[in-house]
Design an enzyme around this catalytic site. Structure first.
Site, short mmCIF file in Angstrom:
data_model
loop_
_atom_site.label_atom_id
_atom_site.label_comp_id
_atom_site.label_asym_id
_atom_site.label_seq_id
_atom_site.Cartn_x
_atom_site.Cartn_y
_atom_site.Cartn_z
N ARG A 186 8.85 13.61 9.14
CA ARG A 186 8.70 13.56 10.59
C ARG A 186 10.09 13.33 11.19
NH1 ARG A 186 6.55 7.50 12.39
NH2 ARG A 186 6.66 8.47 14.43
N ARG A 187 10.20 13.48 12.50
CA ARG A 187 11.42 13.17 13.24
C ARG A 187 12.65 13.81 12.61
NH1 ARG A 187 10.61 6.76 14.73
NH2 ARG A 187 9.63 7.24 16.69
N HIS A 229 -1.62 12.14 12.10
CA HIS A 229 -2.56 11.06 12.44
C HIS A 229 -2.55 10.77 13.94
CE1 HIS A 229 -4.21 7.00 12.76
NE2 HIS A 229 -3.04 6.53 13.14
N PHE A 230 -1.36 10.63 14.50
CA PHE A 230 -1.41 10.12 15.88
C PHE A 230 -1.68 11.20 16.92
CE2 PHE A 230 3.44 9.83 15.56
CZ PHE A 230 3.74 10.72 16.58
N HIS A 231 -1.61 12.47 16.52
CA HIS A 231 -2.09 13.46 17.49
C HIS A 231 -3.61 13.57 17.46
CE1 HIS A 231 2.16 14.47 17.85
NE2 HIS A 231 1.83 14.88 19.04
N TYR A 274 -4.03 0.42 20.94
CA TYR A 274 -5.34 0.08 21.51
C TYR A 274 -5.27 -0.05 23.02
CZ TYR A 274 -6.34 -0.45 16.64
OH TYR A 274 -6.46 -0.19 15.31
N HIS A 298 1.79 -1.92 17.40
CA HIS A 298 0.45 -1.57 16.95
C HIS A 298 -0.58 -1.80 18.07
CE1 HIS A 298 -2.97 -0.34 14.85
NE2 HIS A 298 -3.54 -1.47 15.21
FE1 HAS Z 1 -2.61 4.54 13.91
C1 HAS Z 1 0.63 4.93 12.76
C2 HAS Z 1 -3.39 2.72 11.14
C3 HAS Z 1 -5.78 4.03 15.14
C4 HAS Z 1 -1.61 5.74 16.96
N1 HAS Z 1 -0.86 5.23 14.70
C5 HAS Z 1 0.36 5.33 14.05
C6 HAS Z 1 1.34 5.87 14.96
C7 HAS Z 1 0.71 6.06 16.16
C8 HAS Z 1 -0.66 5.67 15.98
C9 HAS Z 1 1.34 6.57 17.44
O1 HAS Z 1 -1.90 1.24 8.93
C10 HAS Z 1 2.80 6.18 14.62
C11 HAS Z 1 3.74 5.08 15.02
C12 HAS Z 1 5.14 5.50 14.72
O2 HAS Z 1 5.75 6.20 15.56
O3 HAS Z 1 5.64 5.19 13.63
N2 HAS Z 1 -4.29 3.60 13.23
C13 HAS Z 1 -4.41 2.95 12.06
C14 HAS Z 1 -5.78 2.47 11.91
C15 HAS Z 1 -6.45 2.85 13.04
C16 HAS Z 1 -5.50 3.54 13.87
C17 HAS Z 1 -6.35 1.70 10.76
N3 HAS Z 1 -3.52 4.84 15.68
C18 HAS Z 1 -4.82 4.52 16.00
C19 HAS Z 1 -5.08 4.81 17.38
C20 HAS Z 1 -3.90 5.30 17.90
C21 HAS Z 1 -2.94 5.31 16.82
C22 HAS Z 1 -6.40 4.57 18.06
C23 HAS Z 1 -3.58 5.74 19.27
C24 HAS Z 1 -4.38 5.73 20.27
N4 HAS Z 1 -1.59 3.98 12.25
C25 HAS Z 1 -2.08 3.18 11.28
C26 HAS Z 1 -1.00 2.85 10.32
C27 HAS Z 1 0.15 3.49 10.79
C28 HAS Z 1 -0.25 4.17 12.00
C29 HAS Z 1 -1.07 2.03 9.12
C30 HAS Z 1 1.54 3.45 10.16
C31 HAS Z 1 1.81 4.68 9.38
C32 HAS Z 1 3.23 4.71 8.88
O4 HAS Z 1 3.43 4.49 7.69
O5 HAS Z 1 4.14 4.94 9.68
C33 HAS Z 1 -7.89 2.52 13.36
O6 HAS Z 1 -7.96 1.77 14.54
C34 HAS Z 1 -8.73 3.74 13.49
C35 HAS Z 1 -10.19 3.41 13.74
C36 HAS Z 1 -10.99 4.63 14.14
C37 HAS Z 1 -12.21 4.94 13.72
C38 HAS Z 1 -12.87 6.19 14.22
C39 HAS Z 1 -14.11 5.89 15.03
C40 HAS Z 1 -14.64 7.14 15.65
C41 HAS Z 1 -15.12 7.21 16.90
C42 HAS Z 1 -15.63 8.53 17.43
C43 HAS Z 1 -17.07 8.70 17.09
C44 HAS Z 1 -17.61 10.04 17.43
C45 HAS Z 1 -18.70 10.24 18.22
C46 HAS Z 1 -19.21 11.61 18.47
C47 HAS Z 1 -19.46 9.14 18.86
C48 HAS Z 1 -12.96 4.06 12.79
C49 HAS Z 1 -15.22 6.00 17.77
C50 HAS Z 1 -19.96 11.94 17.30
C51 HAS Z 1 -21.02 12.96 17.41
C52 HAS Z 1 -21.43 13.56 16.27
C53 HAS Z 1 -22.64 14.39 16.24
C54 HAS Z 1 -20.64 13.40 15.01
CU CU Z 2 -0.60 0.56 13.84
#
Ligand code: HAS
Ligand code: CU
Length: 555
Positions: A444-445, A381-383, A234, A230
């Site tokens: 998946r996979r 999700h992860f793409h 980050y 996990h």
């Molecule tokens: Fe995830 C599975 C939960 C973030 C990558 N994640 C994965 C896997 C990968 C991955 C590769 O809880 C698959 C692993 C595998 O092979 O089995 N993930 C989260 C949560 C977050 C999260 C809670 N993941 C990421 C990030 C990744 C990533 C970052 C890669 C870089 N994820 C999970 C969970 C799984 C999971 C479970 C397991 C699923 C399963 O069952 O297998 C959080 O950190 C996300 C927080 C993000 C935000 C978004 C903030 C938005 C921003 C942009 C703002 C836009 C702006 C422009 C400023 C709160 C910062 C705006 C302008 C306008 C005008 C609108």
């Molecule tokens: Cu995770």
């Protein structure tokens, strides 16, 4: 006026010899990405029931292709980029050259690790996917290669901590420049986080693959993998955040809102990235419900610094847009410099990450996870996180970094812009396919060409996945055309440029509680305590483990 506390103000330039080593690291990163993107086309088209992997030289099975795709993109590309980029930001922020032999050692271990793991994957002896769960068994060179890639990040950590120590000796009582603080915080987090994979690979998997121990313990290895697996997301993301916080505001003509808030965000990532790994193991037997719930709650905690980032970065962009004449509620957004590929790539990355974040929240919810775990939803999700937020940010950074490292001008600005829009549309279309298919139970996979249980309703999802993946491939290839043209044909710049970094509204405080933010020692101790709370009970009850499973090679 330039606020000297984001980075030291003098026009510091990295010595040429060190600039060249970092250039090779960045080349290694994008070389890996090119292989990953080509393979990715094969993966996406598999969902559309089109088999092109058979035409790839040496590619025997879908699983071999998927392993190459995952390892080169998620491990080689990201590690090599982080090592090179954050070494550069730290050195520039502190205005100190790096340790040259150590810099070479980082490059050397990365190249050796990539070759060893690459050999095993290319010869079909490591089709174990990037998560390498036992009892799937790979050739020893795969595990040794991965171990060396992790070692390269530790050497980088030594490089960064060493530079910071040297700086502190000469600057007693001063605040750490922000760009160095957030770069070092990233490596402090990852150094602790990587211990899980290190123990698993060195202690369990290498001896097992060499026949020194007969059996493996799948649950223990999975747990150690996700201990690192996990926080690794980050480690991929935070170099992009470094750019979003201290470079994008400058590129957008804006200003970073708060120095302290930025430090707090990175400290939260240090504290909360690691004790959350069980959210990948909600469906694993052998781990108590209470521990899973604790990791679930902490996952919602680590959601928070990304929410803060969304508002902080949006505010910096808004300042830039208004300075360019933007008015009203949203017009500032249109006034941003949509002709600058470095900025556009990263704004599009942020937009996809908003959806990536929302889907993350759904994954993290214990009950909703039951509906999507092991379905195509997860790659959806992860793409929208690593496959776009991170990758497009790194591509955006490359639009100034490759010219900077070569002292050349960017070639093909228009093409660079097109590459990012095509990739952006591609990833959204592909994720739409994967997400909807996943909700409908599409796995998946899985080799879809031969899946006897596939449902007619997966057809549209599969087609969208294939179509989106093809667009991503085209966008990626246009990006590489720009890079190669810049390296080969870019016009030499007259005077060496500085790297772009922002001003902050207020300089960091020199008295009061904010000064304490710079005490890495306390944050590291607090992180270790949290890790013990989150993993101690499981390990105390489970160790010495159940080594009962023999190895399998199915593919
Ligand atoms: Fe995830 C599975 C939960 C973030 C990558 N994640 C994965 C896997 C990968 C991955 C590769 O809880 C698959 C692993 C595998 O092979 O089995 N993930 C989260 C949560 C977050 C999260 C809670 N993941 C990421 C990030 C990744 C990533 C970052 C890669 C870089 N994820 C999970 C969970 C799984 C999971 C479970 C397991 C699923 C399963 O069952 O297998 C959080 O950190 C996300 C927080 C993000 C935000 C978004 C903030 C938005 C921003 C942009 C703002 C836009 C702006 C422009 C400023 C709160 C910062 C705006 C302008 C306008 C005008 C609108
Ligand atoms: Cu995770």
């Amino acid at each position: 006026m330039r606020n000297p506390t984001v980075a030291s103000p003098e026009g510091f330039q990295l010595p040429d010899s060190q600039r060249r080593v970092i250039r090779w690291m960045i080349y290694l990163a994008f070389g890996a990405l090119s292989i990953g993107i080509i393979n990715g086309l094969g993966q996406a088209l598999n969902y559309a029931r089109v088999d092109i992997l058979q035409y790839f030289p040496g590619m025997r099975t879908y699983y071999q292709g998927l392993t190459v795709h995952g390892v080169v993109n998620a491990i080689v590309f990201t590690f090599a980029f982080a090592n090179g980029f954050l070494a550069l930001t730290t050195s520039r922020a502190l205005a100190r050259p790096l340790n040259t032999p150590l810099l070479w050692a980082v490059l050397g271990t990365m190249v050796t690790g990539t070759l060893l793991a690459g050999y095993a994957m290319a010869t079909g002896q490591a089709s174990v996917l990037y998560t390498f769960y036992p009892p799937l068994l790979a050739h020893w060179s795969f595990y040794v290669g991965l171990a060396l890639l992790v070692v390269s990040t530790w050497l980088t950590a030594i490089l960064l901590f060493g530079a910071l120590r040297g700086w502190r000796k000469e600057n007693e009582g001063k605040r750490i420049p922000l760009m160095a603080f957030i770069s070092v915080a990233t490596y402090a987090m990852w150094t602790l986080a990587s211990l899980g994979i290190a123990v698993s690979v060195v202690g369990l998997l290498i001896p097992w693959s060499l026949g020194l121990i007969d059996h493996s313990d799948p649950l223990l290895s999975r747990t150690l993998f996700w201990f690192s697996g996990h926080p690794i997301v980050y480690f991929w993301l935070l170099p992009a955040y470094v750019s979003w916080y201290v470079m994008v505001p400058r590129q957008a003509g804006g200003t970073l809102f708060s120095d302290s808030l930025t430090r707090v965000v990175f400290i939260m990532f240090l504290l909360l990235s690691i004790p959350t790994g069980f959210h990948h193991q909600y469906t694993d037997p052998g781990i108590s419900g209470g521990m899973k719930a604790l990791h679930g709650v902490l996952t919602f905690g680590v959601f928070f610094p990304s929410m803060v980032t969304a508002f902080s970065v949006m505010y910096a962009l808004e300042i830039g847009g208004r300075r360019r004449g933007g008015t009203g509620l949203a017009n500032w957004f249109l006034k941003l410099d949509w002709g600058n590929p470095a900025l556009v790539a990263q704004i599009l990355a942020m937009l996809t990450f908003t959806l990536g974040g929302i889907t993350g929240l759904i994954n993290a919810s214990y009950n909703l996870n039951q509906a999507i775990h092991n379905t195509a939803w997860v790659p959806g999700h992860f793409h929208m996180t690593v496959g776009s937020a991170v990758t497009m940010s790194f591509m955006g950074i490359a639009f100034w970094l490759i010219p900077y490292l070569n002292r050349k001008e960017l070639v093909g600005r228009g093409l660079a812009l097109v590459s990012q829009w095509v990739y952006f549309v591609g990833v959204l279309v592909m994720a739409r396919g994967l997400i909807s298919g996943g909700l409908d139970g599409m796995p998946r996979r899985t080799e879809m060409l031969e899946a006897p249980y596939s449902k007619p309703s997966w057809e549209l999802a599969g087609m969208l996945t294939g179509l989106g993946g093809t667009l991503m491939f085209v966008g990626g290839m246009l990006f590489f055309a720009v890079l190669i043209a810049t390296i080969l044909f870019g016009r030499k710049t007259e005077t060496p440029e500085d790297i772009p970094f922002t001003d902050t509204y207020h300089p960091p405080a020199t008295t009061g509680w904010e000064v304490k933010l710079d005490s890495f020692r306390y944050w590291v101790i607090a992180t270790i305590v949290l890790i013990l709370i989150a993993y101690g009970p499981f390990l105390a009850q489970y160790l010495p483990g159940n080594f009962t499973s023999t190895g399998y090679r199915f593919f």
